[in-house]
Every structure is written in C-alpha cells, then in structure tokens.
Design an enzyme around this catalytic site. Sequence first.
Site, PDB file in Angstrom:
ATOM      1  N   ASP A   1     -13.243  -2.101   0.240  1.00 52.25           N
ATOM      2  CA  ASP A   1     -13.170  -3.316  -0.579  1.00 52.25           C
ATOM      3  C   ASP A   1     -14.144  -4.402  -0.151  1.00 52.25           C
ATOM      4  O   ASP A   1     -14.103  -5.512  -0.659  1.00 52.25           O
ATOM      5  CB  ASP A   1     -11.747  -3.862  -0.596  1.00 52.25           C
ATOM      6  CG  ASP A   1     -11.289  -4.395   0.750  1.00 52.25           C
ATOM      7  OD1 ASP A   1     -11.749  -3.874   1.780  1.00 52.25           O
ATOM      8  OD2 ASP A   1     -10.453  -5.314   0.784  1.00 52.25           O
TER       9      ASP A   1
ATOM     10  N   ASP B   1     -14.687  -5.990   2.834  1.00 49.45           N
ATOM     11  CA  ASP B   1     -14.399  -7.076   3.773  1.00 49.45           C
ATOM     12  C   ASP B   1     -14.672  -6.708   5.233  1.00 49.45           C
ATOM     13  O   ASP B   1     -14.603  -7.576   6.102  1.00 49.45           O
ATOM     14  CB  ASP B   1     -12.971  -7.601   3.597  1.00 49.45           C
ATOM     15  CG  ASP B   1     -11.897  -6.544   3.849  1.00 49.45           C
ATOM     16  OD1 ASP B   1     -12.240  -5.391   4.152  1.00 49.45           O
ATOM     17  OD2 ASP B   1     -10.702  -6.885   3.726  1.00 49.45           O
ATOM     18  N   ARG B   2     -14.985  -5.458   5.514  1.00 45.46           N
ATOM     19  CA  ARG B   2     -15.268  -5.056   6.893  1.00 45.46           C
ATOM     20  C   ARG B   2     -16.743  -4.699   7.059  1.00 45.46           C
ATOM     21  O   ARG B   2     -17.445  -4.490   6.076  1.00 45.46           O
ATOM     22  CB  ARG B   2     -14.396  -3.861   7.296  1.00 45.46           C
ATOM     23  CG  ARG B   2     -12.924  -4.153   7.225  1.00 45.46           C
ATOM     24  CD  ARG B   2     -12.080  -2.961   7.648  1.00 45.46           C
ATOM     25  NE  ARG B   2     -10.670  -3.251   7.456  1.00 45.46           N
ATOM     26  CZ  ARG B   2      -9.713  -2.983   8.335  1.00 45.46           C
ATOM     27  NH1 ARG B   2     -10.008  -2.393   9.475  1.00 45.46           N
ATOM     28  NH2 ARG B   2      -8.459  -3.294   8.076  1.00 45.46           N
TER      29      ARG B   2
ATOM     30  N   GLU C   1     -11.952 -10.260  13.668  1.00 39.44           N
ATOM     31  CA  GLU C   1     -10.981  -9.298  14.167  1.00 39.44           C
ATOM     32  C   GLU C   1     -11.706  -8.071  14.689  1.00 39.44           C
ATOM     33  O   GLU C   1     -12.754  -7.679  14.153  1.00 39.44           O
ATOM     34  CB  GLU C   1     -10.014  -8.884  13.055  1.00 39.44           C
ATOM     35  CG  GLU C   1      -9.186 -10.015  12.522  1.00 39.44           C
ATOM     36  CD  GLU C   1      -8.242  -9.567  11.418  1.00 39.44           C
ATOM     37  OE1 GLU C   1      -7.177 -10.197  11.280  1.00 39.44           O
ATOM     38  OE2 GLU C   1      -8.560  -8.595  10.711  1.00 39.44           O
ATOM     39  N   GLU C   2     -11.101  -7.422  15.684  1.00 38.62           N
ATOM     40  CA  GLU C   2     -11.717  -6.231  16.256  1.00 38.62           C
ATOM     41  C   GLU C   2     -11.796  -5.087  15.246  1.00 38.62           C
ATOM     42  O   GLU C   2     -12.559  -4.153  15.424  1.00 38.62           O
ATOM     43  CB  GLU C   2     -10.932  -5.775  17.494  1.00 38.62           C
ATOM     44  CG  GLU C   2      -9.448  -5.572  17.289  1.00 38.62           C
ATOM     45  CD  GLU C   2      -9.087  -4.404  16.404  1.00 38.62           C
ATOM     46  OE1 GLU C   2      -9.768  -3.366  16.525  1.00 38.62           O
ATOM     47  OE2 GLU C   2      -8.146  -4.513  15.609  1.00 38.62           O
ATOM     48  N   SER C   3     -11.017  -5.166  14.175  1.00 35.54           N
ATOM     49  CA  SER C   3     -11.009  -4.107  13.175  1.00 35.54           C
ATOM     50  C   SER C   3     -12.152  -4.271  12.187  1.00 35.54           C
ATOM     51  O   SER C   3     -12.015  -3.969  11.005  1.00 35.54           O
ATOM     52  CB  SER C   3      -9.666  -4.094  12.438  1.00 35.54           C
ATOM     53  OG  SER C   3      -9.375  -5.364  11.899  1.00 35.54           O
TER      54      SER C   3
ATOM     55  N   LYS D   1      -2.569  -6.625  -3.578  1.00 39.45           N
ATOM     56  CA  LYS D   1      -2.380  -7.773  -2.695  1.00 39.45           C
ATOM     57  C   LYS D   1      -2.471  -9.047  -3.527  1.00 39.45           C
ATOM     58  O   LYS D   1      -3.301  -9.136  -4.447  1.00 39.45           O
ATOM     59  CB  LYS D   1      -3.477  -7.781  -1.610  1.00 39.45           C
ATOM     60  CG  LYS D   1      -3.407  -8.957  -0.648  1.00 39.45           C
ATOM     61  CD  LYS D   1      -4.416  -8.828   0.488  1.00 39.45           C
ATOM     62  CE  LYS D   1      -5.841  -9.050   0.041  1.00 39.45           C
ATOM     63  NZ  LYS D   1      -6.773  -9.221   1.179  1.00 39.45           N
TER      64      LYS D   1
ATOM     65  N   SER E   1      -8.136  -1.219   0.869  1.00 42.20           N
ATOM     66  CA  SER E   1      -9.142  -1.513   1.878  1.00 42.20           C
ATOM     67  C   SER E   1      -9.922  -0.283   2.311  1.00 42.20           C
ATOM     68  O   SER E   1     -10.570   0.371   1.509  1.00 42.20           O
ATOM     69  CB  SER E   1      -8.495  -2.219   3.067  1.00 42.20           C
ATOM     70  OG  SER E   1      -9.475  -2.675   3.973  1.00 42.20           O
ATOM     71  N   HIS E   2      -9.817   0.071   3.583  1.00 45.26           N
ATOM     72  CA  HIS E   2     -10.607   1.156   4.166  1.00 45.26           C
ATOM     73  C   HIS E   2      -9.900   2.499   4.058  1.00 45.26           C
ATOM     74  O   HIS E   2     -10.406   3.503   4.554  1.00 45.26           O
ATOM     75  CB  HIS E   2     -10.880   0.845   5.640  1.00 45.26           C
ATOM     76  CG  HIS E   2      -9.623   0.582   6.418  1.00 45.26           C
ATOM     77  ND1 HIS E   2      -8.855  -0.539   6.199  1.00 45.26           N
ATOM     78  CD2 HIS E   2      -8.984   1.274   7.385  1.00 45.26           C
ATOM     79  CE1 HIS E   2      -7.803  -0.517   6.997  1.00 45.26           C
ATOM     80  NE2 HIS E   2      -7.847   0.574   7.730  1.00 45.26           N
TER      81      HIS E   2
ATOM     82  N   ARG F   1       0.838  -1.200   0.000  1.00 49.42           N
ATOM     83  CA  ARG F   1       0.000   0.000   0.000  1.00 49.42           C
ATOM     84  C   ARG F   1       0.871   1.247   0.000  1.00 49.42           C
ATOM     85  O   ARG F   1       1.766   1.379   0.828  1.00 49.42           O
ATOM     86  CB  ARG F   1      -0.927   0.029   1.212  1.00 49.42           C
ATOM     87  CG  ARG F   1      -1.999  -1.037   1.179  1.00 49.42           C
ATOM     88  CD  ARG F   1      -2.953  -0.897   2.351  1.00 49.42           C
ATOM     89  NE  ARG F   1      -3.882  -2.012   2.397  1.00 49.42           N
ATOM     90  CZ  ARG F   1      -4.747  -2.230   3.385  1.00 49.42           C
ATOM     91  NH1 ARG F   1      -4.784  -1.398   4.410  1.00 49.42           N
ATOM     92  NH2 ARG F   1      -5.551  -3.265   3.358  1.00 49.42           N
TER      93      ARG F   1
ATOM     94  N   ASP G   1     -16.852  -1.399   3.988  1.00 50.23           N
ATOM     95  CA  ASP G   1     -15.717  -0.512   3.724  1.00 50.23           C
ATOM     96  C   ASP G   1     -15.342  -0.481   2.248  1.00 50.23           C
ATOM     97  O   ASP G   1     -16.077  -0.960   1.392  1.00 50.23           O
ATOM     98  CB  ASP G   1     -14.525  -0.933   4.584  1.00 50.23           C
ATOM     99  CG  ASP G   1     -13.883  -2.230   4.099  1.00 50.23           C
ATOM    100  OD1 ASP G   1     -14.622  -3.087   3.577  1.00 50.23           O
ATOM    101  OD2 ASP G   1     -12.655  -2.382   4.232  1.00 50.23           O
TER     102      ASP G   1
ATOM    103  N   THR H   1      -2.844 -10.675  14.251  1.00 50.19           N
ATOM    104  CA  THR H   1      -3.685  -9.973  13.291  1.00 50.19           C
ATOM    105  C   THR H   1      -3.280 -10.362  11.882  1.00 50.19           C
ATOM    106  O   THR H   1      -2.106 -10.447  11.565  1.00 50.19           O
ATOM    107  CB  THR H   1      -3.553  -8.456  13.484  1.00 50.19           C
ATOM    108  OG1 THR H   1      -4.029  -8.112  14.787  1.00 50.19           O
ATOM    109  CG2 THR H   1      -4.342  -7.694  12.441  1.00 50.19           C
TER     110      THR H   1
ATOM    111  N   ARG I   1      -2.066   1.674  17.958  1.00 55.01           N
ATOM    112  CA  ARG I   1      -3.398   1.203  18.339  1.00 55.01           C
ATOM    113  C   ARG I   1      -3.341   0.678  19.767  1.00 55.01           C
ATOM    114  O   ARG I   1      -2.485  -0.138  20.107  1.00 55.01           O
ATOM    115  CB  ARG I   1      -3.886   0.128  17.368  1.00 55.01           C
ATOM    116  CG  ARG I   1      -4.219   0.738  16.014  1.00 55.01           C
ATOM    117  CD  ARG I   1      -4.879  -0.201  15.055  1.00 55.01           C
ATOM    118  NE  ARG I   1      -5.388   0.560  13.925  1.00 55.01           N
ATOM    119  CZ  ARG I   1      -5.569   0.091  12.705  1.00 55.01           C
ATOM    120  NH1 ARG I   1      -5.283  -1.172  12.459  1.00 55.01           N
ATOM    121  NH2 ARG I   1      -6.034   0.844  11.741  1.00 55.01           N
TER     122      ARG I   1
ATOM    123  N   LYS J   1     -12.108 -11.964   5.329  1.00 52.91           N
ATOM    124  CA  LYS J   1     -13.232 -11.421   6.075  1.00 52.91           C
ATOM    125  C   LYS J   1     -14.257 -10.911   5.079  1.00 52.91           C
ATOM    126  O   LYS J   1     -13.926 -10.610   3.936  1.00 52.91           O
ATOM    127  CB  LYS J   1     -12.777 -10.318   7.028  1.00 52.91           C
ATOM    128  CG  LYS J   1     -11.844  -9.267   6.468  1.00 52.91           C
ATOM    129  CD  LYS J   1     -11.335  -8.384   7.592  1.00 52.91           C
ATOM    130  CE  LYS J   1     -10.327  -7.340   7.110  1.00 52.91           C
ATOM    131  NZ  LYS J   1      -8.979  -7.898   6.945  1.00 52.91           N
TER     132      LYS J   1
END
Length: 539
Positions: free
Chosen positions: A275, A277-278, A359-361, A125, A112-113, A21, A273, A340, A492, A372
Amino acid sequence: MIETVATTPFTDQKPGTSGLRKKVKVFQQAHYAENFIQSVFDVVKGKQGATLVIGGDGRFLNREVIDKAIRMAAANGFGRVVVGQGGILSTPAASNIIRQRGAIGGLVLSASHNPGGPDEDFGIKYNIANGGPAPEKVTDAIHARTKSIDEYRIASAASIDLDAIGESQIGEMVIEVIDSVADYADLMQSLFDFTAIRGAELTMAFDAMSAVTGPYAKEILERRLGFAEGSVRNGTPLEDFGGHHPDPNLVHARELYDLMMSPHAPDFGAASDGDGDRNLIIGRGIFITPSDSLAMLAANAHLAPAYAGGLKGIARSMPTSAAADRVADGLGIPAYETPTGWKFFGNLLDAGMATICGEESAGTGSDHVREKDGLWAVLLWLNILAATGKSVKQIADEHWGRFGRNYYARHDYEGVDSAAADALMTELRGKLGELPGQSFGLLTVEAADDFAYEDPTDGSVSRKQGVRVLFAGGSRVVFRLSGTGTSGATLRVYLERYEPVAGRLDADTAEMLAEIVAAADAIAEIVRHTGRTQPDVVT
C-alpha cells in the site's frame, strides 16, 4: 433508492493496529464487509453532508468493496466521496487527500504488506480527519458496534465507473473520481529539491513489487526526476502482486538486494510495499536497516527544503533501535519512544512536538501526512545524496563515526500457534522481576519491563506494548506479538547491540548479534514454546 438490509453480527471484527484484516474468503461472506463498513459509519459523528475519501492498494476484492462502500456512504448521508481512479490510492496519498480536502475521514482498503489474491488477504482501515489511523477509542467503538449491528443501509445504483475521472451522483451524494497520483506527486515536489536530484545524475533501481506505488514511482522518479525508463521495476499494480509477497525486506526483495551487492549496482536501490507506506533502502554494497535509515534521515533532513529550518523532535516506536535517540540528543531536540502504531506519532505531529517519525518495520514519515510514507523516505534519501555528492555507504560510515552504531535485526517467527505464543509471553512477563542482575554469556541484564506509554499529548496510557530486556552498555532484546497477520501469531524478537564511536563500526551484523540471539532464546525459551530453531524472516 436506499435499502435497509437486516443482518446479524460477526464475532471476529475487532480491528487491530491497522484496521480489520482477514482472508479474502472471510470478506466474501454475505454481509461481512457491509457490517464492518456500517459499523464505521455508525461511529462517525458529523457525517451528514461530509466528505469521505475512499481508496485502496488494488489488491483482489478492492473494486468490489469500494463499490459497496460508496453506495453505503450515499445511504448514510455523506455529501461527497472522493475516490482514486481505478479505486487506487496509496495509504500516504489517501492521508494527503483527507487533509487537503478537509474530509471527515477515509476508508483505506488494504492489508499493507500481506499477500494478495483470491486465497490471500484483504483489509479495511478507517482514517480520521487528520489523515491518520483511527485511535483506540474509535476502533474500540467500531468493534463494539460490530457486536450488536442488526442492519446496514445501502443505495441501489448502477455500477460506479471508477476509471473515468470526473463527477457523478448517487442521490444527493457526489462521487468524485480523481487522478490517484497527481496531488501526491505535487506534494513531494514541494518538499524536496527536484532540480538538485535531477542534476545529480544518479542511477537507481526501485522495486514497486507489483503493488500500489508503481504509478507514483513512475510519475515522480522517471518522469519528474528523469531517472532512466525501467528504473522502476514491477511498476504495474496487480491484484495478486504477481504472486509475490509485497513486503520490502531482504527476503521478498532479494532480487533487488542481489543487484545492489553486485558489480553492476546503480547508485541507489529502494522498494516499497503493498500500500505504499513502507520502504527498503539499499546503497551500492550496503543495506541500511529501517532503524538506521530513520536516524540518518533525521540527521540530514536539513538538506531538503521542507526541513531546512530544523526538526521539532524525532519519534520512534519502542522496538525501533535507539539510533534515532542519539541523533536527537546531538541535535538538541526531543526524542519520543512510543508503542507500535502510527496513531501515536499522529498525536505528536498534530501537537507540533515531532517532525520525523519511524518504525523498525520499514516505515518512516514526517509531518507532511499522518501515515508512514515509502516514497517520501526514498526521495529524502535522494535529496541527501544529491546535496552531499556522497554515496549511501559514505553517509552511513560518517553517521556511525559521529553517533556510534546500533547493530540491529528483527527475527520473525510466523504462523506460531496462538496458544503457544501467548504462553511464551505470559511466562516471560512472569519472570521480569527476577531478570535484572542475571548474566547470559557476557551480557548482564540491567533492567526488564513490559513497556507502557503515557501519551504526552492527552495523558492516555497504553500498557503491555512489548517486553524489553535491557543489558548493561546499551544493548537490548524486545519481544512482541504482532497484530498484522491473518492466521496464527507472529512472534517478533528485536535484537540490538550498541557500539560506541570507538567500537567496531564495520563488523558483520549477524556476528555482532550472535550473543544477543543466544540470550533471547535463553530468556524466552523460544525453541521450547514454538518448536522453531530459527526464524522465518530476518530483517
């Protein structure tokens, strides 16, 4: 005609947990994207005549890099490239296509996000044949190749029409443009009881955040499940996500949150998000943390047809709250705590050791793909609501009444000077041995470590995955540096307080975590190292 182009290495092409990224302008440098893609192809074994999947989240530069990747695939001996119409494939949809087609792997073009646009972020990726992110041995090999690459191969061809479904060819390689949505929507319909969801006559608001999930959500939620037109908001993917940050949290999805807390709230609110996945889950008057969502989905998954036979195990990333562990214990199934990164879950899923992971994210998923999956989580929630006839708040209250409650929050300090962030973590690791037995307010440290994980599927060991400080009674704080940004460092801090069934289950989260927040700063000296008195984002 195949052209061999001389090139020189770039020194900044080490892929992180989610690929490479960088800012768009970095990828726009001559040969930059080509060097990385060629390095991937040089590492891939057995590519001659194989199928490769390519797709992205539609962000700025997506089409241009996909065009290059297809022509490079032709020059490197692939037999077929399967690409989403318009260059679009959500990350879980790409994983599904890789698995369905028996592909050797796939290139997922996404950050992603992270924000999109000419001055924002881009990413590439590589996913392997199981549909999941490449493991470290593969990304390490890719990185090593980027440091010595001296040429790449690319086919000369007319511009590829990514919008016309069907087949074309470059030399001997077939390019197949497919409907980006259909296969994924069919998969979801095979997992969940669409008839029950449709019959429950629920109302909902889904914010696609002008990102990739919009077309999938419109097809599944509005067309197949019959939710009212307009239930999907911001449903058209835009190259810059409409100027917004496509991260489904309470900061960037504030409008949805405000709606769900209002007197006019529908039954259910959700977002995804950049892409796809969240996910973000909000009921009428109640926000469900990703950690709690994982636990509640696992506890109720048997209500959906695909999981009626029970779960093999539950896996969570280390920073994710232990709420899912309590569900696993209650169900009598294994619980796994991993670093993670979805690749660790992929190993467990491939081995048949786990069924649901999270995951918490804001990432949850199951063994249906190896990524995910934001819409999967939304649909499982809808299936549970339809099967029980209960509200999100009722599901949550009953869950906490059975398992207790893990009050939880993540504090992100973004764009921190990298040297300052590294110094904080180095000093913190240096004092781990002296922390046990120390008290911070009413909290007493029971144990402290730098989390290491031995993968039960292959014995591989991952070290330095985050610092854990565990307090007596089940509360804790975790410190990690994130690898998903493109500038500076993101510190974090994960804060968790466990309240047993007999404890306070309906208190304010900020109030319940205040003492742990104070302890976290005292232990890591966040203000001294970063100069920040408060986080940029709280989720």
